[in-house]
Enzyme design. Structure first.
Site, short mmCIF file in Angstrom:
data_model
loop_
_atom_site.label_atom_id
_atom_site.label_comp_id
_atom_site.label_asym_id
_atom_site.label_seq_id
_atom_site.Cartn_x
_atom_site.Cartn_y
_atom_site.Cartn_z
N CYS A 127 0.88 -1.18 0.00
CA CYS A 127 0.00 0.00 0.00
C CYS A 127 0.91 1.22 0.00
CB CYS A 127 -0.92 -0.01 1.21
SG CYS A 127 -1.80 -1.57 1.46
N ALA A 128 1.52 1.52 -1.13
CA ALA A 128 2.73 2.34 -1.16
C ALA A 128 2.51 3.85 -1.20
CB ALA A 128 3.60 1.93 -2.36
N ALA A 129 1.46 4.33 -1.85
CA ALA A 129 1.31 5.78 -2.03
C ALA A 129 1.12 6.47 -0.67
CB ALA A 129 0.12 6.06 -2.94
N PRO A 130 1.67 7.69 -0.52
CA PRO A 130 2.30 8.54 -1.53
C PRO A 130 3.79 8.32 -1.75
CG PRO A 130 2.06 9.76 0.49
CD PRO A 130 1.44 8.42 0.75
N GLY A 132 6.65 7.89 0.58
CA GLY A 132 7.77 8.18 1.47
C GLY A 132 8.46 6.92 1.96
N ASP A 151 -0.37 0.17 -5.18
CA ASP A 151 -1.46 0.90 -4.53
C ASP A 151 -2.74 0.62 -5.29
OD1 ASP A 151 -1.50 3.09 -2.21
OD2 ASP A 151 -3.11 3.53 -3.64
N ASP A 178 -5.62 -4.27 -5.92
CA ASP A 178 -5.89 -4.65 -4.54
C ASP A 178 -4.83 -5.65 -4.11
OD1 ASP A 178 -6.81 -5.46 -2.09
OD2 ASP A 178 -8.72 -6.27 -2.84
N ASP A 195 1.57 -1.29 5.12
CA ASP A 195 1.16 -0.06 5.80
C ASP A 195 -0.31 0.13 5.46
OD1 ASP A 195 1.67 2.29 7.34
OD2 ASP A 195 1.64 3.45 5.49
N CYS A 248 -1.70 3.95 11.21
CA CYS A 248 -1.63 5.22 11.93
C CYS A 248 -2.93 5.44 12.71
CB CYS A 248 -1.36 6.38 10.98
SG CYS A 248 -2.52 6.55 9.62
#
Length: 500
Positions: A127-130, A132, A151, A178, A195, A248
């Site tokens: 789930c890479a975006a954005p 960092g 993503d 997905d 993430d 998060c």
């Protein structure tokens, strides 16, 4: 533990801390100092940037900030990171726009440091975006080898690719889909980052409006998707490999309960890895919630409460897959057009004077009709799933004359020996505002005209045209021009993508 209602009457909510305490009151029994926690949520979140290790050292980055009168404080436990004031507009600084640094919340920088990354590993960011964390992983791998960044949103993939291009990342292939349905044909990975999409409760210091929308239903809705992602990560992890699961949010339904359920499903395949996080105060993962007893090993997870380190909220679990399980064959690599590019590279060499054997460090291929992409020499994109792009779009060949993209110039500009123009500070700001400006006397005396790589203080800025009429025309991309129009000017943020 007892669940609190999480809501109070409007008349009783007299301060922002009261609002925070009411919205998150079901976590009261988990927090060591409730008043300090609620107060921390109402303070502005300090900013944080990390130095791009391929372009600048952290001390030199601190020096650039000091020149602007900005006090940058090293972040304990993150050697390449600096804390900056919450009000500082990082995305509008010239050095940010050319990829010398990346803005990223402190706790968000920690996962990559716990993945035990080494060059030569094959890595998946589900789930890479954005981007960092993706960029951090890429540099930990030495900007070599194969990192796949996925993503579910195509628009977010564009933002992800823009950040990777700005920073000069060449070892990443992006995919859109997905990740909970990641195909077996895509192969297994030594390291996987999950993430996970979450209710984002830990980000309220950046987005206070979230307090009005918090509800247990959000966590319950997201839980199945988070389990699917973590379950798939276990399947796609190589035996002996490591998976990092993070969110998060504060919600146990999205954190410990997700990890506990996957451990219960796969008791003979996984273990929680105890890890230390020097420089940070954390709380252990919880081992009971609302009458449910959880495995004692969940104490190896880490919770970041905002009042402990003056950060956002975060959760981390590190898992390891048993090393004696059967492994799968290597995936089929994608078929890329690696041939018939020598003439283009010869032209770039003749123009800019790159060092001998310069291109042996890279793999060059054509992915679109617009031009050429540059990848690490040992980057091997999988054939499945279909990629959105591999490496960095660096040379536009569908224009006359052909020219390096801005991302390409930022990556290659420091290595050219000809047609390179060092700008003054005033010229730098004019260049990044896309203006045409006058040369200095020394620049006017040069016998080179036409397309030039431009630099400032030795840092590549992009491409400009030095006209025979005696003026210099910026070729800085229009979509980037708002993010670095001189100190504290402009309206844009970091560029969304790096394709000129």
């Amino acid at each position: 533990m007892t669940e609190h209602s999480g809501r109070g009457s409007a008349a009783s909510l007299n301060t922002p801390a009261d609002v925070a305490a009411s919205a998150l009151s079901r976590y009261r029994d988990l927090v060591d100092d409730w008043d300090a926690f609620a107060a921390a949520l109402c303070r502005p979140l300090p900013g944080s940037v990390w130095a791009n290790p391929t372009r600048i050292g952290v001390d030199a980055l601190a020096g650039l900030l000091a020149e602007q009168g900005v006090e940058a404080v090293p972040v304990s436990g993150l050697p390449g990171a600096l804390q900056v004031p919450a009000s500082f507009r990082t995305g509008q600084q010239w050095w940010y726009c050319i990829g010398l640094a990346h803005a990223q919340e402190v706790v968000s920088q920690i996962p990559a440091t716990l993945m035990d990354l080494r060059p030569g590993q094959r890595v998946l960011d589900m789930c890479a975006a954005p981007g960092g964390k993706t960029a951090q992983i890429a540099f930990a791998l030495g900007n070599r080898g194969t990192l796949v960044a996925n993503d579910v949103s195509f628009q977010r993939i564009k933002a992800l690719q823009g950040n990777l291009d700005r920073l000069g990342v060449v070892n990443v292939t992006t995919t859109c889909g997905d990740a909970g349905n990641w195909p077996a044909a895509g192969g297994q990975f030594d390291r996987i980052l999950v993430d996970a999409p979450c209710s984002s409760e830990g980000t309220v210091r950046r987005n206070a409006s979230l307090l009005q929308r918090m509800a247990l239903a959000n966590s319950e809705r997201l839980g199945p998707r988070q389990r699917a992602l973590l379950r798939k990560a276990v399947q796609r992890c190589r035996p002996g490999g490591r998976i990092l699961y993070s969110t998060c949010t504060f919600a146990p339904e999205e954190n410990e309960l997700v990890v506990a359920d996957i451990l219960a499903e796969l008791p003979d395949a996984l273990r929680l890895v105890p890890v230390s996080i020097p420089g940070f105060r954390t709380a252990p993962g919880i081992t009971a919630w609302q009458g449910r007893e959880l495995p004692a090993d969940l104490a190896h997870c880490h919770r970041f409460w905002p009042h402990h380190n003056d950060t956002g909220g975060f959760f981390i679990a590190v898992l390891e897959k048993r090393g004696d399980l059967p492994s799968e064959p290597e995936p089929k690599p994608a078929e890329l057009s690696d041939a018939e590019h020598d003439d283009w590279l010869t032209g770039l060499d003749a123009k800019y004077g790159f060092p001998e054997d310069y291109w042996t460090h890279y793999r060059v291929n054509r992915q679109t009709r617009r031009g050429l992409h540059l990848m690490a020499a040992d980057h091997v994109p999988p054939a499945v799933p279909k990629s959105e792009g591999s490496g960095l779009f660096f040379h536009r060949t569908n224009v006359r004359p052909p020219k390096p993209t801005t991302a390409g110039a930022l990556l290659l500009g420091r290595d050219v020996s000809r047609f390179r123009l060092e700008l003054t500070q005033a010229q730098r700001d004019a260049y990044m505002r896309r203006e045409t400006f006058e040369p200095t006397a020394a620049q006017a005396a040069l016998d080179q005209r036409g397309q030039m790589m431009v630099t400032y203080a030795g840092h590549a800025l992009g491409v400009a045209i030095f006209h025979r009429s005696g003026v210099i025309e910026s070729q800085f991309p229009r979509r980037w021009s708002g993010c670095a129009a001189g100190p504290q000017q402009g309206q844009g943020g970091a560029p969304a993508d790096a394709e000129d």
